[in-house]
Design an enzyme around this catalytic site. Sequence first.
Site, short mmCIF file in Angstrom:
data_model
loop_
_atom_site.label_atom_id
_atom_site.label_comp_id
_atom_site.label_asym_id
_atom_site.label_seq_id
_atom_site.Cartn_x
_atom_site.Cartn_y
_atom_site.Cartn_z
N HIS A 117 -76.55 47.96 -30.45
CA HIS A 117 -75.38 48.47 -31.19
C HIS A 117 -74.45 47.30 -31.53
O HIS A 117 -74.77 46.50 -32.41
CB HIS A 117 -74.68 49.53 -30.35
CG HIS A 117 -73.66 50.35 -31.10
ND1 HIS A 117 -73.57 50.36 -32.48
CD2 HIS A 117 -72.68 51.19 -30.67
CE1 HIS A 117 -72.60 51.18 -32.85
NE2 HIS A 117 -72.04 51.69 -31.77
N ASP A 148 -74.41 43.58 -39.98
CA ASP A 148 -74.51 42.47 -39.04
C ASP A 148 -75.14 41.22 -39.66
O ASP A 148 -75.01 40.13 -39.10
CB ASP A 148 -75.33 42.89 -37.82
CG ASP A 148 -74.69 44.04 -37.07
OD1 ASP A 148 -73.48 43.97 -36.82
OD2 ASP A 148 -75.40 45.02 -36.77
N HIS A 187 -81.84 49.77 -40.99
CA HIS A 187 -80.78 50.61 -40.42
C HIS A 187 -81.37 51.98 -40.12
O HIS A 187 -82.28 52.45 -40.82
CB HIS A 187 -79.61 50.74 -41.41
CG HIS A 187 -78.39 51.37 -40.82
ND1 HIS A 187 -78.21 52.73 -40.79
CD2 HIS A 187 -77.29 50.83 -40.22
CE1 HIS A 187 -77.05 53.00 -40.21
NE2 HIS A 187 -76.47 51.86 -39.85
N ARG A 200 -71.33 47.56 -46.48
CA ARG A 200 -70.53 46.68 -45.62
C ARG A 200 -71.05 45.24 -45.71
O ARG A 200 -70.27 44.29 -45.57
CB ARG A 200 -70.57 47.18 -44.17
CG ARG A 200 -69.98 48.59 -44.01
CD ARG A 200 -70.17 49.10 -42.58
NE ARG A 200 -71.59 49.18 -42.24
CZ ARG A 200 -72.05 49.45 -41.02
NH1 ARG A 200 -71.21 49.66 -40.03
NH2 ARG A 200 -73.35 49.52 -40.79
N SER A 254 -71.31 54.39 -30.20
CA SER A 254 -69.90 54.31 -29.82
C SER A 254 -69.11 55.54 -30.28
O SER A 254 -68.27 56.06 -29.53
CB SER A 254 -69.27 53.03 -30.38
OG SER A 254 -69.44 52.94 -31.78
#
Length: 474
Positions: free
Chosen positions: A304, A406, A351, A360, A274
Amino acid sequence: MAPPSTVEARGLWLAQGKFGVLLCSPWLKGKHAKNFIRAFSSEASLKDVFMDKIPKWQKEIADIKSMYGDKVLGTCTVEQAYGGMRSVKSLVYETSLLDPVEGIRFRGYSIPECQKVLPKAPGGEEPLPEALLWLLLTGDVPTNTQVKNLIDDMNKRAILPEWIEKTILNFPKDLHPMTQFSMGILACQKESQFAAAYQRGIKKSEYWTYCFEDMLTCIARLPRIAALIYRNVFHNGKITPMLIDVEGFSDPNFVELMRLYLTIHSDHEGGNVSAHTCHLVGSALSDPYLALSASMNGLAGPLHGLANQEVLRFIKQFKADMGSKQITPDSVKEQCWKVLNSGRVIPGYGHAVLRKTDPRFTCQAEFAKKHIKNDELVDLVSLMYEVAPQVLTEHGKTKNPWPNVDAHSGVLLVHYGLTEENFYTVMFGVGRALGVLPMLTISRALGFSLERPKSLTTEAIKKSMEIMYPHGHT
């Protein structure tokens, strides 16, 4: 509909209904308003601060290019060329930097540091999204007054033209929310100041001023677009009064979660799909609306932005497959092995860059520990964090056995009642705009070039290697 008054500034003002609370700072009224709102002062605006930075940054880049312009920054192997250009150092992206071990830093600040130093709403503990926007664009931590003034400005920009609202509410309800989101952003392009100015003719040195205006207006309108899509897809287009307590979303912890969610999803350096897409499309002097719409199309991909809902579905199925077994470290470990031995993966772990636990993920886990008790899905995610990395390491097929962002976000949203999984990536997109659009504005201010890397065919690579290594590479 008029936006909130300056006394009732919400921050990232969002329209209506169940989603109305998700992306907003809460209404600031009474004593809270007095605590937060100072009188308008002589403090510089975001545009003024940014304008003051430009010549300094231009000189810094000119000096670097003068001293090191012919030096090699990195290399690209044949494997990397075929492997998605991973780790190839070939982009300049100022707003954030990702370290494989430490994780993301926004303008040099870690997530915990941002939580500490950025302005917050009265009684809040998480950064206001507008404060993060200021930091990413300028590199400076803003004052409360500066954030308040920015919120007021964005509230004024947030109103959508009636025809755009009607267009969104007439989208087919089975059209994916991310498709609708991209189309809604494109519809706003009709009012692009950059596109209009470029059409009539402007100096290169003025590009950034119109890009800046588009950036703020676009970001200010995204929550309204997202809210309308939510109401259209999941509530048959019914628009309800603009109240933060509509349909059970009055929990202040949920508002805090949304501030955290927007912050951690805003930026992740420039190489992800993105961010790179926005940078690439914008390098053609496409205006911010065109660039962001393209960016969101990349975010909509399963590899993504759709990953968070994929993880949530996995967690639900994981729990269902355990049946009546008590959820313990041993039973979770056993189920993890069943998943891997069946040829499947454990989504949310690993990742492309990180080689440690994603910070995160950590901040979401800390939020859950502080605010959420006795939630089976949240507890399962926590227990998997204790078990899965060891299982994945023993399995031996994962370079990074640690969880990413996620792995946790979906169960937190479900806990507070936001169960519409197909909408999660739209929320991700609202947050991601806070990072990619400031960087696009910086690119215009610094005169970054049209992106045009050299490509090769497989035949060209083969011939080149045969010339360089006539006896084979040893």
